[in-house]
Design a protein around this motif. Structure first.
Motif, PDB file in Angstrom:
ATOM      1  N   GLN A  29       0.823  -1.206   0.000  1.00 45.55           N
ATOM      2  CA  GLN A  29       0.000   0.000   0.000  1.00 45.55           C
ATOM      3  C   GLN A  29       0.860   1.259   0.000  1.00 45.55           C
ATOM      4  O   GLN A  29       0.468   2.291  -0.563  1.00 45.55           O
ATOM      5  N   GLN A  49     -10.606  -7.556  -1.468  1.00 45.88           N
ATOM      6  CA  GLN A  49     -10.795  -6.109  -1.531  1.00 45.88           C
ATOM      7  C   GLN A  49     -10.289  -5.401  -0.273  1.00 45.88           C
ATOM      8  O   GLN A  49     -10.512  -4.194  -0.110  1.00 45.88           O
ATOM      9  N   LYS A  50      -9.600  -6.115   0.585  1.00 44.87           N
ATOM     10  CA  LYS A  50      -9.058  -5.514   1.793  1.00 44.87           C
ATOM     11  C   LYS A  50      -8.097  -4.379   1.439  1.00 44.87           C
ATOM     12  O   LYS A  50      -7.181  -4.553   0.641  1.00 44.87           O
ATOM     13  N   TRP A  52      -8.787  -1.645  -0.178  1.00 49.99           N
ATOM     14  CA  TRP A  52      -9.126  -0.884  -1.376  1.00 49.99           C
ATOM     15  C   TRP A  52      -9.671   0.505  -1.053  1.00 49.99           C
ATOM     16  O   TRP A  52      -9.336   1.479  -1.739  1.00 49.99           O
ATOM     17  N   ASP A  53     -10.504   0.613  -0.029  1.00 50.23           N
ATOM     18  CA  ASP A  53     -11.096   1.915   0.308  1.00 50.23           C
ATOM     19  C   ASP A  53     -10.019   2.935   0.677  1.00 50.23           C
ATOM     20  O   ASP A  53     -10.128   4.116   0.325  1.00 50.23           O
ATOM     21  N   ASP A  54      -9.000   2.480   1.368  1.00 48.17           N
ATOM     22  CA  ASP A  54      -7.906   3.368   1.759  1.00 48.17           C
ATOM     23  C   ASP A  54      -7.168   3.883   0.527  1.00 48.17           C
ATOM     24  O   ASP A  54      -6.836   5.073   0.426  1.00 48.17           O
ATOM     25  N   LYS A  56      -8.400   4.071  -2.530  1.00 49.64           N
ATOM     26  CA  LYS A  56      -9.335   4.944  -3.249  1.00 49.64           C
ATOM     27  C   LYS A  56      -9.327   6.351  -2.656  1.00 49.64           C
ATOM     28  O   LYS A  56      -9.319   7.351  -3.384  1.00 49.64           O
ATOM     29  N   ALA A  57      -9.335   6.426  -1.316  1.00 44.71           N
ATOM     30  CA  ALA A  57      -9.327   7.727  -0.648  1.00 44.71           C
ATOM     31  C   ALA A  57      -8.043   8.484  -0.949  1.00 44.71           C
ATOM     32  O   ALA A  57      -8.063   9.702  -1.179  1.00 44.71           O
ATOM     33  N   LYS A  60      -8.071   9.807  -4.480  1.00 46.54           N
ATOM     34  CA  LYS A  60      -8.950  10.973  -4.583  1.00 46.54           C
ATOM     35  C   LYS A  60      -8.207  12.239  -4.174  1.00 46.54           C
ATOM     36  O   LYS A  60      -8.372  13.293  -4.794  1.00 46.54           O
TER      37      LYS A  60
END
Length: 259
Positions: A29, A49-50, A52-54, A56-57, A60
């Motif tokens: 990461q 998907q562990k 992934w949100d981090d 993506k943020a 952004k």
């Protein structure tokens, strides 16, 4: 030969497309975030998907694109599927970071065949097949960067982690072989050998009353690496600033190998 003035723009990855295996967790990461911060669009490859949100943020915030593909890279035809996805979504591949890896510990006389195969398949075989598939795309572009993740165990015996040590020695050898083979296509192939890094995975080792102090006392820098200390080197090797660097395995170890 025209002499060009050095510019920090040589480190800029804007417009580049990077694939990072295991790029949403652990050190991966940090490699992903470093490349995104430097301007690259990223394709994160992972089995789940562990994380992934981090990512993506973070993307952004940087304003650069992040795409994801959940796939087991040891599966048959995984390399071709990854390349097909990347070229469909982005149209090209400029950077490959072969980060995904694992280790399993056993005594030498009790090491199960299936565990040997698991480690070798992920750490070495999958890396080879994906590098080969990506290099075919890079060769048509006449440019590219392949960055393999080796280890301190590429230089050491690797007690209890025999397939891990063997695979990381193999990564260094493959890095050299592919650097030689692909240089004519303007593709640079290098490796990073992280030292002892402060992560959740290494906490038990750091807290071990015997091995923890032994390792720390062996590091001239006097501390385990923060994961962020691996970010600059991956950007360098992915950038035009490293256009004449190939076949190198770069230890990022706080001087561990000096002792």
């Amino acid at each position: 030969m025209t002499q060009e003035i050095f510019s920090m723009q040589q480190f800029d990855l804007t417009g580049k497309v990077a694939i990072i295996t295991g790029g949403a967790s652990g050190l991966g990461q940090y490699y992903t975030k470093a490349l995104s911060t430097a301007g690259a669009d990223v394709l994160v490859i992972s089995r789940s998907q562990k994380g992934w949100d981090d990512i993506k943020a973070h993307a952004k915030v940087t304003g650069h694109r992040a795409e994801f593909l959940a796939i087991d890279i040891t599966a048959d035809e995984a390399a071709d599927k990854i390349v097909a996805y990347a070229t469909t979504v982005f149209g090209k591949i400029d950077i490959l970071v072969n980060n995904a890896g694992m280790t399993i510990r056993h005594e030498w006389d009790e090491f199960p065949k299936e565990d040997w195969n698991k480690v070798i398949n992920l750490n070495l075989n999958a890396l080879y097949y994906l590098s080969q598939a990506v290099a075919k795309v890079m060769a048509t572009q006449e440019s590219g960067k392949i960055i393999n993740i080796a280890s301190m165990q590429a230089y050491r015996a690797g007690k209890f982690i025999y397939p891990y040590a063997a695979s990381k020695h193999g990564v260094v050898g493959l890095t050299k072989a592919y650097a030689d083979a692909l240089a004519a296509h303007n593709i640079q192939v290098n490796a990073i050998a992280p030292g002892y890094v402060n992560t959740d995975m290494t906490k038990p080792l750091q807290e071990d009353p015997v091995r923890g102090p032994e390792i720390l006392n062996h590091i001239p820098a006097g501390h385990w690496a923060d994961p962020s200390e691996l970010m600059g080197v991956v950007v360098f090797l992915a950038s035009d600033a490293a256009s004449y660097v190939t076949g190198v395995t770069l230890p990022v170890d706080g001087g561990y190998l000096l002792r």
